[in-house]
Design an enzyme around this catalytic site. Structure first.
Site, PDB file in Angstrom:
ATOM      1  NE  ARG A 171      -3.630  -2.335   2.307  1.00 61.10           N
ATOM      2  CZ  ARG A 171      -4.553  -2.674   3.204  1.00 61.10           C
ATOM      3  NH1 ARG A 171      -4.869  -1.825   4.156  1.00 61.10           N
ATOM      4  NH2 ARG A 171      -5.158  -3.832   3.134  1.00 61.10           N
ATOM      5  CB  SER A 217      -8.192  -2.224   3.007  1.00 59.76           C
ATOM      6  OG  SER A 217      -9.126  -2.715   3.909  1.00 59.76           O
ATOM      7  CG  HIS A 218      -8.571   0.534   6.660  1.00 60.23           C
ATOM      8  ND1 HIS A 218      -7.881  -0.619   6.383  1.00 60.23           N
ATOM      9  CD2 HIS A 218      -7.764   1.271   7.427  1.00 60.23           C
ATOM     10  CE1 HIS A 218      -6.701  -0.577   6.978  1.00 60.23           C
ATOM     11  NE2 HIS A 218      -6.604   0.565   7.622  1.00 60.23           N
ATOM     12  CG  ASP A 263     -13.008  -2.486   4.599  1.00 62.81           C
ATOM     13  OD1 ASP A 263     -13.838  -3.259   4.082  1.00 62.81           O
ATOM     14  OD2 ASP A 263     -11.796  -2.766   4.710  1.00 62.81           O
ATOM     15  CG  ASP A 293     -10.948  -4.354   1.148  1.00 58.96           C
ATOM     16  OD1 ASP A 293     -11.312  -3.716   2.155  1.00 58.96           O
ATOM     17  OD2 ASP A 293     -10.169  -5.320   1.207  1.00 58.96           O
ATOM     18  CG  ASP A 342     -11.455  -6.767   3.996  1.00 60.14           C
ATOM     19  OD1 ASP A 342     -11.780  -5.574   4.203  1.00 60.14           O
ATOM     20  OD2 ASP A 342     -10.275  -7.134   3.842  1.00 60.14           O
ATOM     21  NE  ARG A 343     -10.227  -3.104   8.150  1.00 60.41           N
ATOM     22  CZ  ARG A 343      -9.369  -2.442   8.891  1.00 60.41           C
ATOM     23  NH1 ARG A 343      -9.808  -1.514   9.741  1.00 60.41           N
ATOM     24  NH2 ARG A 343      -8.071  -2.672   8.798  1.00 60.41           N
ATOM     25  CB  THR A 348      -2.211  -8.153  13.525  1.00 61.14           C
ATOM     26  OG1 THR A 348      -2.478  -7.955  14.904  1.00 61.14           O
ATOM     27  CG2 THR A 348      -3.030  -7.188  12.692  1.00 61.14           C
ATOM     28  CD  GLU A 401      -7.195  -9.478  11.727  1.00 58.11           C
ATOM     29  OE1 GLU A 401      -6.052  -9.339  12.158  1.00 58.11           O
ATOM     30  OE2 GLU A 401      -7.537  -9.136  10.581  1.00 58.11           O
ATOM     31  CB  SER A 433      -8.865  -4.358  12.783  1.00 54.20           C
ATOM     32  OG  SER A 433      -8.675  -5.649  12.212  1.00 54.20           O
ATOM     33  CE  LYS A 436     -10.281  -7.372   7.362  1.00 52.38           C
ATOM     34  NZ  LYS A 436      -8.843  -7.502   7.041  1.00 52.38           N
TER      35      LYS A 436
END
Ligand code: VG1
Ligand code: CO
Length: 559
Positions: free
Chosen positions: A23, A115-116, A287, A289, A291-292, A356, A375, A377, A388
């Site tokens: 990233r 992601s986020h 988020d 992408d 996954d959260r 993590t 997680e 997060s 996730k």
């Protein structure tokens, strides 16, 4: 006929994948050959199996996505890849990529997301490689990719392939006398089909729509302009009978509307406020992408991700998928509070504590020892895929609500009654200067591993804590015996309370310090987490000298 061109290049420093892929700022990826170098290195890391292979490609809709998809098409063609499955417009959520890799048994996939992290020309982009099990590449693969980026001299590309990625279809190209195929696939079909196998959609639909006996369970699902928009539209609006008033921000935007697409109380404040003000029984956000997830109940009653994991663990039997597969073990990342451990104990299941990052769950799932993991997060998922999965988590929660007939808050309160409560909070100090943060971690590691630290007594706010164990967490994978060192400093006290500190591995500049605090209460379960944990937070700030090292007197985000 399009043909391969070999381009000379030189390595860039710092192409080291972090917790979840590479990233960097968009402008870093825009440097000449920067993106090409990394993609070539991914393919080279798979050199024994790349020729004739199929790969999945897609990302979260952020700025630069389409350009990078085109580069992947051209470089894959030159490296002998036989077929690419590409999400229409380049769009695929991270869990959808995992689902598609598994369903079509491909060599792997390339996920384009940060992601986020915020998107747009001045913000972040990211590239991640997932393996044939559908999960993020493990450390040995990402280390190999990184090594290759430091040695790269050439990449191969077919500049003359022009593939429309906005239109569904099968596009065949003849490249150097070989056939190279790009299939532009519907971004949501495979994923939605799978969700319908996992969950009982009619039950969730009845919950959302209500019946003569029961009023509708009013949900508000917020995609935060991330990739889940099209998935939410199809699943909630078209399949589950929700209406426009039940969804928000479901159009993916390149810059996420200027917001930080991270589902927590700070960055998803719009959702929290809407649920507080409105007549909603349930709120959820995802988020960038997909996954959260964040789950809140009526009046924005907040479910910590650690509790969410424990509640789902205790209720998996309501979900058809687990009725079929049975429930194997559970797992959580080390900083995640241990609420799920208590459920594992009650149900007689194995529980694993891993570093993590979702990549550490994959081997356990592949070995059939892990069904559900999470997680702190805001990541929750199961062995249905190897990432996730935000939408899955919401469907799982709605299944539990439908089966129990209880509100979110009632479910939590009942859980705490039975198991006690793990209070948890995380303080993030974002974008600090790197050097002093590294010094702080070195200082703290030395301090907590010195003789005499174990057994030392710390008092704060009328509470006394005695150190039972202190270390830099390391983990040996029980399946392949690989070892991950230095995964976070932890101080565990006699009463089970913990202080954990680590540096983020997903940022694109500077350092982000994460301070995790948790403590367990068997019967005092209705307190406010920030109040309950204040003494321990003060102990952590004192031991680490965090304020002096970072120059920050308050965190940027509290979750
Ligand atoms: C963070 C989270 C971690 C998560 C990772 C990727 O990593 O703490 O739990 O797996 O992001 O999530 P770090 O190294 O910044 O603490 V995602 O949704 O950004 O792919
Ligand atoms: Co994500």
């Amino acid at each position: 006929m399009p043909s391969t061109v070999v381009v000379n290049t030189t390595p860039y420093e710092g192409q080291k994948p972090g917790t979840s892929g590479l990233r960097k700022k968009v402008k870093v990826f825009l440097q000449e050959n920067y993106t090409e170098n990394f993609i070539q290195s991914i393919l080279d890391a798979n050199k024994d199996s790349i020729v004739g292979s199929t790969l999945v490609v897609g990302g979260d809709g952020r700025y630069l996505l389409k350009e990078v998809v085109q580069k992947i098409i051209k470089i894959s063609a030159a490296n002998g890849v036989a077929k690419l499955l590409v999400g229409q417009h380049g769009i695929l959520s991270t869990p959808a990529v995992s689902c598609i890799i598994r369903k079509y048994k491909t060599l792997g996939g390339i996920v384009l997301t940060a992601s986020h992290n915020p998107g747009g020309i001045n913000n972040d982009f990211g590239i991640k490689f997932n393996c044939s099990n559908g999960g993020p590449a493990p450390d040995n693969t990402t280390n190999e990719i990184y090594k290759l980026t430091t040695e790269i001299k050439q990449y191969k590309i077919v500049p003359d392939i022009d593939c429309p990625i906005d239109k569904l279809g099968v596009y065949d190209f003849t490249v150097d006398d070989r056939t190279f195929t790009v299939v532009i696939i519907d971004s949501v079909n495979d994923y939605v089909t799978y969700m319908k196998e996992i969950f009982e959609f009619p039950k969730i639909k009845a919950l959302i729509q209500g019946s003569d006996q029961r009023k509708p369970f009013n949900v508000l699902i917020d995609s935060m302009h991330g990739v889940t928009g099209p998935y939410v539209k199809r699943i909630f609006l078209e399949e589950l009978g929700a209406t426009e008033s039940n969804v928000s921000r479901i159009n993916p935007l390149e810059d996420f509307g200027g917001a930080h697409p991270d589902p927590n109380l700070t960055y998803a404040a719009d959702l929290v406020n809407a649920v507080k003000k409105g007549d909603f029984d349930f709120g959820a956000a995802f988020d960038g992408d997909g996954d959260r997830n964040m789950i809140i109940g009526r009046d924005a009653f907040f479910v910590t991700p650690s509790d969410s994991l424990a509640v789902l663990a205790n209720n998996l039997h309501h979900i058809p998928y687990f009725q079929r597969t049975g429930i194997h073990g559970y797992a959580r990342s080390m900083p995640t509070a241990a609420a799920v451990d208590r459920v594992a104990k009650k149900n007689g299941k194995e529980i694993f504590e891993v570093p993590t990052g979702w990549k550490y769950f994959g081997n356990l799932m592949d070995a059939g020892r892990l069904s559900l993991c999470g997680e702190e997060s805001f990541g929750t998922g199961s062995d249905h895929v190897r990432e996730k999965d935000g939408v899955w988590a919401v469907l799982a929660w709605l299944s539990v609500v439908a089966a129990t007939g209880r509100s979110v808050q009632e479910i939590l309160e009942q859980h705490w009654q039975e198991f006690g409560r793990n209070y948890f909070t995380r303080y993030d100090y974002e974008e600090c200067a790197s050097a002093p943060c590294n010094e702080m971690m070195t200082y703290l590691e030395k301090k907590i591993t010195e003789t005499g630290f174990v057994g030392s007594v710390h008092t704060s706010g009328g509470k006394t804590y005695v150190v039972k164990l202190a270390d830099n967490f390391s983990y040996m994978d029980p399946i392949d015996q690989s070892v991950a060192m230095k995964q976070g400093l932890r101080i565990i006290f006699e009463d089970g309370s913990r202080i954990v500190m680590r540096l983020s591995g997903t940022g694109s500049s500077g350092a982000t310090v994460r301070l995790y605090i948790d403590s367990y209460e068997a019967s005092n379960v209705t307190g406010d987490a920030q109040v309950m944990l204040k003494p321990l937070i003060d102990v952590a700030l004192d031991i680490s000298k965090l304020q002096a090292y970072t120059g920050r007197d308050a965190p940027t985000v509290i979750t």
